[in-house]
Design a protein around this motif. Structure first.
Motif, PDB file in Angstrom:
ATOM      1  N   ALA A  86      27.049  45.127  89.492  1.00 55.11           N
ATOM      2  CA  ALA A  86      27.363  46.009  88.363  1.00 55.11           C
ATOM      3  C   ALA A  86      28.671  45.562  87.710  1.00 55.11           C
ATOM      4  CB  ALA A  86      27.463  47.454  88.832  1.00 55.11           C
ATOM      5  N   ILE A  87      29.614  45.156  88.533  1.00 54.74           N
ATOM      6  CA  ILE A  87      30.895  44.673  87.992  1.00 54.74           C
ATOM      7  C   ILE A  87      30.685  43.383  87.199  1.00 54.74           C
ATOM      8  CG2 ILE A  87      33.127  43.711  88.655  1.00 54.74           C
ATOM      9  CD1 ILE A  87      33.221  45.762  90.880  1.00 54.74           C
ATOM     10  N   LEU A  88      29.917  42.477  87.777  1.00 52.80           N
ATOM     11  CA  LEU A  88      29.618  41.219  87.076  1.00 52.80           C
ATOM     12  C   LEU A  88      29.001  41.483  85.707  1.00 52.80           C
ATOM     13  CD1 LEU A  88      27.938  38.692  89.522  1.00 52.80           C
ATOM     14  CD2 LEU A  88      30.173  38.590  88.433  1.00 52.80           C
ATOM     15  N   HIS A 112      29.289  44.069  83.796  1.00 56.41           N
ATOM     16  CA  HIS A 112      30.263  44.569  82.825  1.00 56.41           C
ATOM     17  C   HIS A 112      31.159  43.463  82.295  1.00 56.41           C
ATOM     18  CE1 HIS A 112      29.291  48.621  84.397  1.00 56.41           C
ATOM     19  NE2 HIS A 112      29.647  48.991  83.188  1.00 56.41           N
ATOM     20  N   ILE A 113      31.555  42.574  83.173  1.00 54.24           N
ATOM     21  CA  ILE A 113      32.525  41.566  82.753  1.00 54.24           C
ATOM     22  C   ILE A 113      31.859  40.435  81.984  1.00 54.24           C
ATOM     23  CG2 ILE A 113      34.186  39.854  83.574  1.00 54.24           C
ATOM     24  CD1 ILE A 113      34.811  41.746  85.871  1.00 54.24           C
ATOM     25  N   LEU A 114      30.699  39.977  82.450  1.00 56.05           N
ATOM     26  CA  LEU A 114      30.142  38.749  81.887  1.00 56.05           C
ATOM     27  C   LEU A 114      28.844  38.916  81.097  1.00 56.05           C
ATOM     28  CD1 LEU A 114      31.043  36.400  84.826  1.00 56.05           C
ATOM     29  CD2 LEU A 114      31.944  36.265  82.508  1.00 56.05           C
ATOM     30  N   ASN A 115      28.231  40.097  81.143  1.00 56.27           N
ATOM     31  CA  ASN A 115      27.038  40.346  80.344  1.00 56.27           C
ATOM     32  C   ASN A 115      26.029  39.197  80.426  1.00 56.27           C
ATOM     33  OD1 ASN A 115      26.314  40.392  76.807  1.00 56.27           O
ATOM     34  ND2 ASN A 115      25.267  41.529  78.371  1.00 56.27           N
ATOM     35  N   PRO A 116      25.598  38.870  81.667  1.00 55.82           N
ATOM     36  CA  PRO A 116      24.659  37.754  81.818  1.00 55.82           C
ATOM     37  C   PRO A 116      23.250  38.173  81.434  1.00 55.82           C
ATOM     38  CG  PRO A 116      25.040  38.773  83.944  1.00 55.82           C
ATOM     39  CD  PRO A 116      25.927  39.506  82.960  1.00 55.82           C
ATOM     40  N   HIS A 174      25.861  52.382  88.614  1.00 53.57           N
ATOM     41  CA  HIS A 174      27.224  51.929  88.356  1.00 53.57           C
ATOM     42  C   HIS A 174      27.412  51.149  87.058  1.00 53.57           C
ATOM     43  CE1 HIS A 174      28.697  53.295  92.215  1.00 53.57           C
ATOM     44  NE2 HIS A 174      27.627  52.794  92.790  1.00 53.57           N
ATOM     45  N   SER A 175      26.374  51.048  86.231  1.00 50.14           N
ATOM     46  CA  SER A 175      26.559  50.309  84.974  1.00 50.14           C
ATOM     47  C   SER A 175      26.223  51.182  83.779  1.00 50.14           C
ATOM     48  CB  SER A 175      25.634  49.091  84.882  1.00 50.14           C
ATOM     49  OG  SER A 175      25.620  48.379  86.049  1.00 50.14           O
ATOM     50  N   ILE A 176      26.798  50.796  82.668  1.00 49.10           N
ATOM     51  CA  ILE A 176      26.420  51.394  81.400  1.00 49.10           C
ATOM     52  C   ILE A 176      25.000  50.919  81.075  1.00 49.10           C
ATOM     53  CG2 ILE A 176      26.954  51.467  78.943  1.00 49.10           C
ATOM     54  CD1 ILE A 176      29.851  51.022  79.637  1.00 49.10           C
ATOM     55  N   ARG A 183      23.226  50.440  78.498  1.00 45.43           N
ATOM     56  CA  ARG A 183      23.023  49.429  77.467  1.00 45.43           C
ATOM     57  C   ARG A 183      23.273  48.014  78.001  1.00 45.43           C
ATOM     58  NH1 ARG A 183      22.428  50.328  72.350  1.00 45.43           N
ATOM     59  NH2 ARG A 183      23.875  52.061  72.193  1.00 45.43           N
ATOM     60  N   LEU A 184      24.216  47.919  78.935  1.00 43.73           N
ATOM     61  CA  LEU A 184      24.489  46.614  79.520  1.00 43.73           C
ATOM     62  C   LEU A 184      23.412  46.239  80.520  1.00 43.73           C
ATOM     63  CD1 LEU A 184      28.305  46.857  80.168  1.00 43.73           C
ATOM     64  CD2 LEU A 184      27.153  45.200  78.724  1.00 43.73           C
ATOM     65  N   HIS A 213      20.013  44.828  79.584  1.00 43.59           N
ATOM     66  CA  HIS A 213      19.927  43.481  79.020  1.00 43.59           C
ATOM     67  C   HIS A 213      20.003  42.395  80.092  1.00 43.59           C
ATOM     68  CE1 HIS A 213      20.768  45.378  75.063  1.00 43.59           C
ATOM     69  NE2 HIS A 213      20.010  44.389  74.645  1.00 43.59           N
ATOM     70  N   PHE A 269      34.312  33.772  74.864  1.00 44.50           N
ATOM     71  CA  PHE A 269      33.031  33.987  75.524  1.00 44.50           C
ATOM     72  C   PHE A 269      32.592  35.421  75.301  1.00 44.50           C
ATOM     73  CE2 PHE A 269      30.570  35.407  79.225  1.00 44.50           C
ATOM     74  CZ  PHE A 269      29.498  34.556  79.108  1.00 44.50           C
ATOM     75  N   ASN A 283      24.715  39.184  74.989  1.00 35.33           N
ATOM     76  CA  ASN A 283      24.475  40.012  73.806  1.00 35.33           C
ATOM     77  C   ASN A 283      25.774  40.385  73.110  1.00 35.33           C
ATOM     78  OD1 ASN A 283      21.531  40.560  74.606  1.00 35.33           O
ATOM     79  ND2 ASN A 283      22.716  41.234  76.365  1.00 35.33           N
ATOM     80  N   ALA A 291      30.132  41.051  76.704  1.00 32.68           N
ATOM     81  CA  ALA A 291      31.029  40.669  77.799  1.00 32.68           C
ATOM     82  C   ALA A 291      32.407  41.298  77.597  1.00 32.68           C
ATOM     83  CB  ALA A 291      31.151  39.147  77.873  1.00 32.68           C
ATOM     84  N   GLY A 292      33.107  41.521  78.692  1.00 34.12           N
ATOM     85  CA  GLY A 292      34.460  42.051  78.598  1.00 34.12           C
ATOM     86  C   GLY A 292      34.537  43.564  78.651  1.00 34.12           C
ATOM     87  N   GLU A 293      33.464  44.211  79.128  1.00 33.19           N
ATOM     88  CA  GLU A 293      33.517  45.670  79.247  1.00 33.19           C
ATOM     89  C   GLU A 293      34.320  46.063  80.492  1.00 33.19           C
ATOM     90  OE1 GLU A 293      33.209  48.582  78.078  1.00 33.19           O
ATOM     91  OE2 GLU A 293      32.827  47.642  76.142  1.00 33.19           O
ATOM     92  N   PRO A 342      33.180  49.676  87.846  1.00 32.95           N
ATOM     93  CA  PRO A 342      33.272  50.781  88.803  1.00 32.95           C
ATOM     94  C   PRO A 342      34.079  50.375  90.027  1.00 32.95           C
ATOM     95  CG  PRO A 342      31.136  49.698  88.989  1.00 32.95           C
ATOM     96  CD  PRO A 342      31.910  48.942  87.952  1.00 32.95           C
ATOM     97  N   LYS A 378      29.709  57.846  83.709  1.00 28.40           N
ATOM     98  CA  LYS A 378      29.799  57.501  85.113  1.00 28.40           C
ATOM     99  C   LYS A 378      31.129  58.008  85.693  1.00 28.40           C
ATOM    100  CE  LYS A 378      29.455  53.115  84.302  1.00 28.40           C
ATOM    101  NZ  LYS A 378      30.229  52.163  85.041  1.00 28.40           N
TER     102      LYS A 378
END
Lengths: 404, 404
Positions: free
Chosen positions: A319-321, A323-327, A354-356, A358-359, A362, B222, B226, B229-231, B236, B248
DNA sequence: AAGACTTTATTAAAATTTAACAAAAGTGTA
DNA sequence: TACACTTTTGTTAAATTTTAATAAAGTCTT
């Protein structure tokens, strides 16, 4: 190497990863014009490296000639190391082993002789199998630890001082040598041959005794500034006070590795949980892990439960990944992938919590099917990835000089 | 646009970001040969876009001629939006404002007319300042929310259906328009003009009412798959049960934004903590935040304490970033950077406690000095970043077709 | 202070790309 | 089904670009 030599190698590289390509495909991939590509292809055919395969179906116009590699002209020597064993194999241009893979004992922890030991093993393999160095495109080595790919240094194991492991072996073996972190190579083989093919931003989790992470960004392996990116195992996200091997507490690894899974299983057995699981080996974690998985796949509730707990914790990390990297895609790979779809539900559950949304919506989650062959295959890919690249570092000059 | 037109724009772009460059520099940056670059430079000089600046000191050989942009030939229109205000300015090629920045009211939340409103503001600014469209390189717009840069859509605000905000404005204003997320633009301006210049892998934290993150990887912004990234705000990592605006709990934002800082300050005042801080505005968080910072900088112990708490929590998030991406540099920027070095100690403390030393010691932490101008500057950089790039997406063709 | 080495600018030669055209196939219409 | 039209590949010719060679300007070493 001269320029057109590099270009020819570039063609071989793309044919290695794509089996068959038209001249137009190659022209695009190499950013070279058709006339040049065709000239080079004809030279490669003349030299016996490439052959014509026949015409592809038309896509609305004239049919293109397809080209492919001659199978038994070039080979790659691949090496996959872990803490106790080193596996070596020889692969052809169709990603098949042409000599049996050998498993050697080579302890990495506290072994000041690891480097010369490694060299001896490779020499041995070459000698035993009568391998002709001239046919070898290069040697790819995957190893655990903090690996600085550019400097060629492993800061955790295989001490080489300030000198490059890769360069040392290159001099001794007289062949191009490339080293990388094991998780990076798992990611590379997923990117080239597995579920991550043609994808651009992919995270590959290497589920094993730790939790490795290989990062594909913009269609390339991303290694971070010193080659240390992907230390997923030690992100601090738990408040439990379990001490981690790294000296900290709260690391993902303390709640989410396959070793933790085995620990949980043993504890369950001790506490008399209802399960078909019997005694687990203390010395062979591989065996212990496989017992748990096979029980779980047969429907053993306790085993499924503990796998779910681990999966949920992995999911929290993912979930953290996200948010940060939107893979676009996360792949569960490595040894742990053998538990297959058992991971899917708990991981998805954790991500949902644990994630938004919308993220999360995807990002696809896939379980690898390439499996254990991953690391040797990745080491081969590493060699071919660099095939046709100029290794000399260009010196960078400063700009924006003062005016006189 | 034709090929040599794009190349000329490329030259202007590099001169914009580097003030002065030699033909050799440009040749390297554009990957074009010296004869071509010199030919184009001479044409640009003839057209009045570029001028010779004189000779640079020798670096051991013949001195190079330096080239620079003519100051008042081209301009960039920059727009920075937040939830309630939209700022618009006009900048020249030396990153200076040539018309006063205007602040307009434009509410984003639940405003279905935001897009036409934005267009009207830009039209107004152009009209009031008698701006000649022919001199404008483009319009750059920074906005909060989930922005898909490629599609030109903002999923959080400025509803445009499935249509591109950028394309809509382009048609109406007849100028190239680029949009991006605010935190990305803060990162871009750090990368181009601030502490991240010439660095390759940098994380820029946008400390504000949330905690944004702009990611520079391999010398490029980067944005993820979509553009999401960077959220960083919503990773969490806390177990406290504070509800976040995203629905959340446990998000970084709930323990580490400037709004939380203000909350903590108010709570302290209510509870009679020893502090020189007096009543804080309920309606103007900007003012409240500045009071806390100025008190802290004067040595108020309570204010320093609560800033430290926030800093420590940010640091916990950064520790995770360091493990995953191994950046060479992390910059604290945005509104919150005005607290300056007060952040440094608590952040470093958290990183030390939560990271593997080998990783942490390879990552520098810097506090931004560019500050609040960041976002308008970043929007200008966004335009010039794309100057000289072909906007048309090349259609990608599949490879590895079946053989007939 | 002379000669060796560096770096930039200009020019001439070599190589590559682009454009033009031909070949081979699919598509559409009467 | 025949014929015009479009698409895509492969080949050749023209245009452009790059590389190499050379000149110019300056630094550094002995």
């Amino acid at each position: 190497m001269d320029k057109i030599g590099l270009l020819k190698k570039g063609i071989l590289k793309h044919l290695y990863f794509n089996k068959q390509l038209s001249s137009a495909d190659l022209s695009e991939k190499l950013s070279k014009s058709l006339p040049v590509v065709l000239k080079l292809l004809n030279e490669l055919i003349r030299d016996g490296e490439v052959m014509e395969l026949g015409y592809a179906p038309s896509t609305g116009g004239r049919r293109p000639m397809l080209y492919t590699l001659q199978k038994n002209v070039r080979y790659v020597l691949t090496v996959a190391m872990d803490q106790v064993f080193t596996k070596i194999g020889l692969m052809n241009m169709e990603h098949e082993f042409v000599k049996p893979v050998r498993r050697y004992d080579l302890r990495l922890a506290d072994n000041p002789e690891a480097l010369s030991g490694l060299e001896a093993l490779i020499q041995d393999y070459i000698k035993i199998n009568h391998i002709d160095g001239a046919t070898i495109a290069g040697i790819g080595i995957g190893m655990p630890g903090f690996v600085d790919v550019e400097k060629g240094i492993n800061y955790s194991f295989i001490p080489s001082g300030e000198h490059s492991i890769a360069e040392f072996l290159e001099e001794r073996l007289n062949l191009p040598v490339y080293i990388d972190n094991d998780s990076s190579l798992v990611a590379l083989s997923e990117y080239r041959f597995g579920a991550a093919r043609k994808r651009k931003n992919v995270m590959v989790v290497n589920m094993s005794w730790g939790v490795g992470l290989g990062i594909i960004i913009k269609g390339e392996l991303f290694r971070g500034n010193n080659g240390f990116a992907g230390e997923f195992s030690h992100i601090p996200i738990f408040t439990s006070n379990k001490l981690c091997s790294c000296g900290k507490t709260g690391c993902l690894e303390t709640e989410a590795s396959l070793l933790v899974l085995i620990e949980k299983a043993k504890e369950g057995i001790r506490n008399g949980k209802t399960t078909n699981l019997r005694h687990l080996s203390d010395t062979n974690p591989e065996e212990a892990y496989e017992s748990i998985v096979s029980m779980a796949l047969k429907g053993d509730k306790f085993c499924i439960e503990i796998i779910s707990e681990i999966g949920y914790n992995i999911g929290r990390g993912l979930a953290i990944l996200i948010h940060i990297l939107n893979p676009e895609l996360i792949i569960l790979s490595g040894r742990g992938a053998s538990a297959g779809k058992l991971w899917r539900a708990p991981i998805q559950q954790a991500i949902n919590e644990h994630s938004i949304p919308r993220l999360a919506e995807h990002t696809e989650i896939e379980i690898s099917t390439v499996g254990a062959r991953d690391e040797l295959l990745g080491a081969a890919a590493l060699v071919m990835e660099n095939f046709g690249k100029d290794r000399r570092k260009k010196k960078s000059k400063g700009t924006g000089i003062e005016l006189i």
